[in-house]
Design an enzyme around this catalytic site. Structure first.
Site, PDB file in Angstrom:
ATOM      1  N   SER A 170       1.187   6.335   1.902  1.00 55.59           N
ATOM      2  CA  SER A 170       0.995   5.372   0.825  1.00 55.59           C
ATOM      3  C   SER A 170      -0.418   4.817   0.874  1.00 55.59           C
ATOM      4  O   SER A 170      -1.175   5.086   1.791  1.00 55.59           O
ATOM      5  CB  SER A 170       2.000   4.215   0.964  1.00 55.59           C
ATOM      6  OG  SER A 170       3.328   4.686   1.047  1.00 55.59           O
ATOM      7  N   SER A 222       4.799   8.562  -1.870  1.00 53.62           N
ATOM      8  CA  SER A 222       3.639   7.705  -1.689  1.00 53.62           C
ATOM      9  C   SER A 222       3.842   6.369  -2.392  1.00 53.62           C
ATOM     10  O   SER A 222       4.067   6.314  -3.597  1.00 53.62           O
ATOM     11  CB  SER A 222       2.387   8.395  -2.247  1.00 53.62           C
ATOM     12  OG  SER A 222       1.213   7.749  -1.814  1.00 53.62           O
ATOM     13  N   ASP A 277       2.052   3.573  -3.811  1.00 52.43           N
ATOM     14  CA  ASP A 277       0.693   3.273  -4.256  1.00 52.43           C
ATOM     15  C   ASP A 277       0.737   2.000  -5.085  1.00 52.43           C
ATOM     16  O   ASP A 277       1.040   2.022  -6.288  1.00 52.43           O
ATOM     17  CB  ASP A 277       0.131   4.441  -5.060  1.00 52.43           C
ATOM     18  CG  ASP A 277       0.137   5.745  -4.264  1.00 52.43           C
ATOM     19  OD1 ASP A 277       0.246   5.680  -3.027  1.00 52.43           O
ATOM     20  OD2 ASP A 277       0.053   6.819  -4.882  1.00 52.43           O
TER      21      ASP A 277
END
Length: 379
Positions: free
Chosen positions: A260, A298, A300
């Site tokens: 991340s 991920s 984000d």
């Protein structure tokens, strides 16, 4: 067991940054090329590194920490206008529902590992009570995370309240430590050692002369994706990839990004919350310049705040505020994109090779190989 807190020479910032290696970036940085170029912003870290060898849950090895960002510094508790954005939500940033609802960031932003969000949040409240920084009898701290379980005993819960206090108490202006420090201690980025990175941009006088600063905790991406200054660096440096991070339970390729990234954007431009959400979205474009596609795994998540408009939340109001017009906001978007890209590269340039649990090894981005790749592409 000894915990080496804050600066451990073997794993802390290398002292070199991307520009020192000749990496060409667009835009004009501030004097420090850091988020602290935005006046008032302070950053503190606690770095926890201890032990080697096989993983013993609750014992180590430990490769983790906490990073804290104060919008107006420890001594000024005036809320700031803020906006946040989730590019891909496989992650956590607490307190953002109130940021969205109120338009204000009322606490520091802290970043740590995935399983330490709770203790960091609670410790931030305790610190606020001790320092009498809360405007009311409750607090909803903003705490974000990325996963460091490839190198760190993440299920050992090694981040303690006193470590959070230390990060908050140590916050300062000036140069910002980068690489394997604070919350970024155990992070991996594009198959290289990742961590904390920062950068800034200053607009021209005609554009308002404002400053935009970015701090990232990067733990995202796959080696073949890595792009620096338009050069496919990840494909040119394919060796020593920590492959087990990218395999599923059957040994197959997971696909997408692993890990991340948390991005904090600060500016002294007078912007309203909805405009700061627009700024936070632009961090995605800086991330994309480095190659990420924000894969399924991920998290984000980005937050942006403005140090302008002091006392905008003062009682009883109404309170006068200023704002940049939408017709003049584009240079701030560009500055955010540019500073985000550079902050990510700075994090990797500043991080050295680290060995963690079970001998897992993640190499630092090799500086000479990076320079060779840039030269090959005439960059």
């Amino acid at each position: 067991m000894t915990l080496l807190v804050a600066a451990l020479a073997a794993f802390s910032a290398s002292g070199q940054r991307a520009r020192d290696l000749g990496v060409p970036f667009e835009g004009t940085p501030g004097p420090l090329d850091a988020i602290t170029d935005v006046r008032g912003v302070e950053v503190g870290d606690t770095t926890l590194i201890s032990g080697n060898g096989p993983l013993k849950v609750g014992v180590g090895p430990i490769r983790t920490g906490v990073t804290a960002v104060f919008p107006r510094g420890k001594a000024d508790h005036d809320p700031v206008y803020a906006g946040w954005f989730s590019q891909n939500g496989n992650g956590e940033m607490t307190g953002t529902t109130w940021v969205e609802e109120s338009g204000f960031l009322e606490t520091p932003v802290a970043i740590t590992n995935t399983h330490s969000v709770g203790v960091v949040r609670d410790a931030m409240i305790a610190w606020s009570v001790q320092h009498a920084t809360m405007k009311q009898d409750w607090s909803l701290p903003v705490v974000a995370e990325t996963w460091d379980g490839f190198l760190n005993d993440i299920n050992g819960f090694h981040v303690k309240p006193e470590n959070v206090f230390a990060a908050l108490d140590s916050a300062h202006g000036g140069p910002v430590d980068e690489g394997a420090v604070g919350g970024g201690t155990g992070m991996v980025c594009y198959g290289f050692k990742g961590g904390i990175g920062t950068a800034s941009r200053v607009l021209t006088k005609e554009q308002g002369g404002y400053t935009v600063g970015v701090l990232v905790q990067c733990n995202c991406g796959r080696r073949p994706q890595l792009t620096i200054a338009g050069v496919p660096v990840g494909k040119l440096i394919p060796q020593d990839v920590p492959y087990s991070m990218y395999k599923d339970g059957t040994g197959g390729d997971r696909g997408g990004d692993v890990g991340s990234i948390i991005i904090v954007v600060a500016t002294d431009a007078p912007l309203l919350p909805h405009q700061l959400k627009r700024i936070a979205r632009r961090a995605t474009m800086g991330l994309a310049r480095t190659g990420s596609t924000s894969g399924n795994g991920s998290g984000d998540i980005f937050i942006a705040f403005s140090t302008a408009n002091p006392h905008a939340d003062a009682e009883p109001g109404p309170n006068p505020v200023l704002t940049v017009s939408n017709e003049r906001i584009s240079p701030l978007f560009q500055a955010t994109v540019e500073a985000t890209e550079e902050a990510i590269v700075n994090a990797m340039v500043g991080a050295k090779t680290m060995i963690g649990i079970d001998g897992h090894t993640v190499i630092g981005l090799p500086h000479e190989e990076l320079q060779k790749a840039l030269k090959e592409y005439k960059r």
